[in-house]
Design a protein around this motif. Structure first.
Motif: not given
Length: 655
Positions: A172-176, A181-186, A216-223, A615-619
């Motif tokens: 419920a979280i990972h795809p969102v 991230g993907y869409v944010g680069f628009t 967008a970059w941070g969201s994609l990295g988190a995803g 590390g992902g959380a720190v990023l």
């Protein structure tokens, strides 16, 4: 009625996107910039139509309205609430609908943010480009990806999603997060195209897009990190990254966006890399569409992909249009993009960023080649090939170590040049931290030249970042942790911690498989596991076998295996005893025969896996800190010779 409302929402969204884009293009073509503001109403109507469509679909899912073909195929009455909600993006048509919703959110937010500047050429053209992307996705929803098709004879219950997509809350979280991230680069893509159209190549368009790119970059990295965690927790194979083509498709735009996040600073400070930055944004957005093609065309066999559809050629054509248009625009403005500024010294901040960008480009090329080559081989020679982990490990290991080295070196460099004596002074303690990390890793049992060197480079990165954070805090208090420099250094620490977890868990794990009767034990890498017994039950029509296992000093854990009535093959649900030192990963190798109390238990010991999630959380925390504006950062001053190089937000001085 629900289908009618959903279809109406899609129609309103499509018409409004066309109206907004047409208004902006006409206003610029007719030299009537005051009319550009009218596009804001169109954008609001577009967002409203998309919300109506999404609301209709969610209502249909929650009310078990199997008259909608999408609901009948992908949901069931017994599906838990959280997975009914997530079913919206669990299959092809719904995923495009979520994409449109996120896209409307970004375009609406950008329109609101720049509402007072809609008459400016760059803003007007940027919004027009974003609306053009909206037109494409609404057209998919209105045509080949229509989620509101109906059934004349609805079934009493639906088919349900793939069981792998409804057995962990991360679904419920990972795809969102990936879509954010993907869409944010628009948004930065729109501004890049607008800059090329209007010949506005100063730093203002970069300032306009920096935070959008970071989000967008941070969201994609988190995803990506959440996807790795989902794979680790759900798939049962004990890993988190298999270099699956769909995984690679999400990594590619992250790599190019990472390069842009660093090189945009060089353009703002030195007016260098204009062509490179514009190209990076165009390539990044194009790669998001390429990833969409991979997951929705049926060309791959992957647990991550959607079913085969007619969208493949359409998405591939859109990808081609973006690439060709980008090349034409950059070539058209090539002469105007030239800048007399040049690299003064490799021992400079811009020199390190240039090296950083080249390495990220190499990494992206390696990943792209390993992802696309099997597809090309199959298309040309009808020969199915697989490019596995050995290729990626062999090709990317030296690139990753070099990137860690540049991450450690860069904070110690000035713009234009850094004398050798000053470099030595700034790097002595970070280098000592790296050397100490190597010694400690060897003492802890690490072996292998590349692995030990990479661990040492991770310590070097942390030492270098901590040094600059300390200087910032000493001068500016807690504000030294914010802005470009503070947030950037926190992000560097996060990357180093991820590297520790990735290297340790990949290179130094242990594995054992035991056939045990109740009361029997097995030992792997000093960890004793004792099989206590099992339960064999029918839950919602599916056979579920749960095994109780006592992990010494960790507690009782219950790996399971489920045979879904509609799916056939058994699905393993692992259980993980986590600690900061290592994970004890438990899974059932097979489903026991009914009445049999013996089990085949697979036990994996994965050192430092938890460091990856930490590390992902720190990023992400670092990226959030970098988004915070600071008064010092607003001046955007170039450091004087002899002061430490910063990324722009926190000035610090060394004594």
């Amino acid at each position: 009625m629900i289908a009618v409302l959903g279809t109406l929402g899609v129609a309103v969204g499509l018409v409004s996107a066309l109206g907004g884009a047409g208004t902006l293009v006409a206003a610029r073509a007719l030299s009537q910039p005051e009319r550009c503001r009218q596009a804001l109403a169109w954008i609001a109507a577009m967002a409203g139509g998309c919300v109506l469509a999404v609301g209709a679909m969610e209502f249909a899912l929650l009310s078990d309205d199997f008259s909608l073909a999408y609901v009948a195929r992908n949901s069931t009455i017994a599906t838990p609430l959280i997975y009914k909600i997530a079913t919206l993006w669990g299959a092809l048509e719904g995923s495009i609908l979520l994409w449109a919703l996120v896209l409307c959110g970004y375009v609406g937010a950008a329109a609101w943010r720049f509402r007072a500047r809609t008459s400016e050429p760059t803003v007007a053209w940027a919004l027009a480009v974003m609306l053009g992307v909206c037109i494409f996705f609404f057209a998919l929803l209105a045509g080949p990806a229509n989620p509101f098709g109906t059934l004349a004879d609805p079934p009493a219950d639906g088919g349900g999603l793939n069981p792998l997509l409804r057995n962990h809350p991360l679904m419920a979280i990972h795809p969102v997060m990936l879509y954010l991230g993907y869409v944010g680069f628009t948004v930065p893509f729109g501004f890049a195209v607008a800059a090329l159209v209007t010949r506005q190549f100063d730093s203002r368009w970069l300032a306009d897009t920096r935070r959008w790119t970071l989000v967008a970059w941070g969201s994609l990295g988190a995803g990506i990190m959440l996807g790795a965690w989902w794979s680790y927790e759900v798939l049962g194979w004990g890993g988190y990254w298999a270099w699956d083509p769909v995984e690679n498709a999400s990594l590619l735009p992250w790599l190019t966006a990472t390069a842009f996040v660093h090189s945009l600073i060089t353009q703002q400070r030195r007016q260098m890399l204009r062509v490179w930055n514009l190209s990076l944004l165009i390539v990044t957005f194009a790669l998001t569409i390429f990833g969409t093609f991979l997951t929705r065309s049926g060309v791959l066999e992957s647990v991550h992909e959607f079913s085969e559809s007619s969208l493949g050629p359409i998405l591939l054509a859109f990808f081609a249009v973006i690439v060709v248009s980008g090349v034409v625009l950059v070539a058209w403005r090539g002469e105007a993009l030239r800048n007399p500024a040049s690299l003064g010294s490799i021992w400079s901040r811009e020199g390190s960023f240039l090296g950083n960008n080249l390495l990220f480009a190499v990494a992206a090329f390696v990943v792209m080649l390993g992802t696309v080559f099997p597809l090309l081989a199959e298309a040309v020679a009808s020969e199915r090939l697989a490019v596995g982990r050995p290729y990626f490990d062999r090709m990317l290991a030296p690139v990753g170590i070099a990137l860690l080295g540049l991450m450690a070196l860069s904070p110690a460099l000035n713009w234009r040049d850094t004398p050798a004596e000053l470099r030595s002074k700034r790097l002595v303690w970070p280098a000592a931290a790296g050397a100490l990390t190597m010694v400690l890793s060897v003492w802890a049992g690490a072996h292998g030249l590349w692995q030990v060197l990479a661990l040492g480079m991770g310590g070097f990165v942390i030492g270098s970042a901590a040094r600059l954070l300390w200087l910032g805090v000493r001068r500016n208090g807690w504000r030294g942790l914010l802005g470009r420099t503070g947030g950037g250094m926190i992000a560097h620490i996060g990357v180093a911690v991820i590297a520790f977890g990735f290297i340790a868990s990949s290179a130094y794990g242990s594995e054992g498989e035991f056939t045990l009767s109740p009361g029997e034990s097995g030992v792997v890498a000093g960890h004793q596991v004792t099989y206590l017994g099992l339960t064999d039950e029918i839950e919602s029509g599916n056979r579920v076998v749960r095994v109780r296992v006592d992990v010494e000093d960790r507690g009782i854990f219950e790996p399971a295996v489920t045979r879904f009535a509609e799916f056939g093959q058994p699905i393993s649900t692992p259980s993980v005893a986590t600690s900061l030192i290592d994970d004890v990963y438990l899974s059932l190798a097979t489903i026991p025969e009914e009445g049999d109390s013996d089990v085949a238990l697979r036990v994996l010991i994965k050192p430092l896996v938890a460091w990856m999630w930490l590390g992902g959380a720190v990023l992400v925390l670092g990226i959030a800190a970098a988004l915070v504006p600071t008064r010092i950062g607003a001046r955007d001053r170039v450091p004087r010779r002899g002061t430490p190089a910063t990324a722009g937000s926190v000035g610090v001085r060394e004594s």
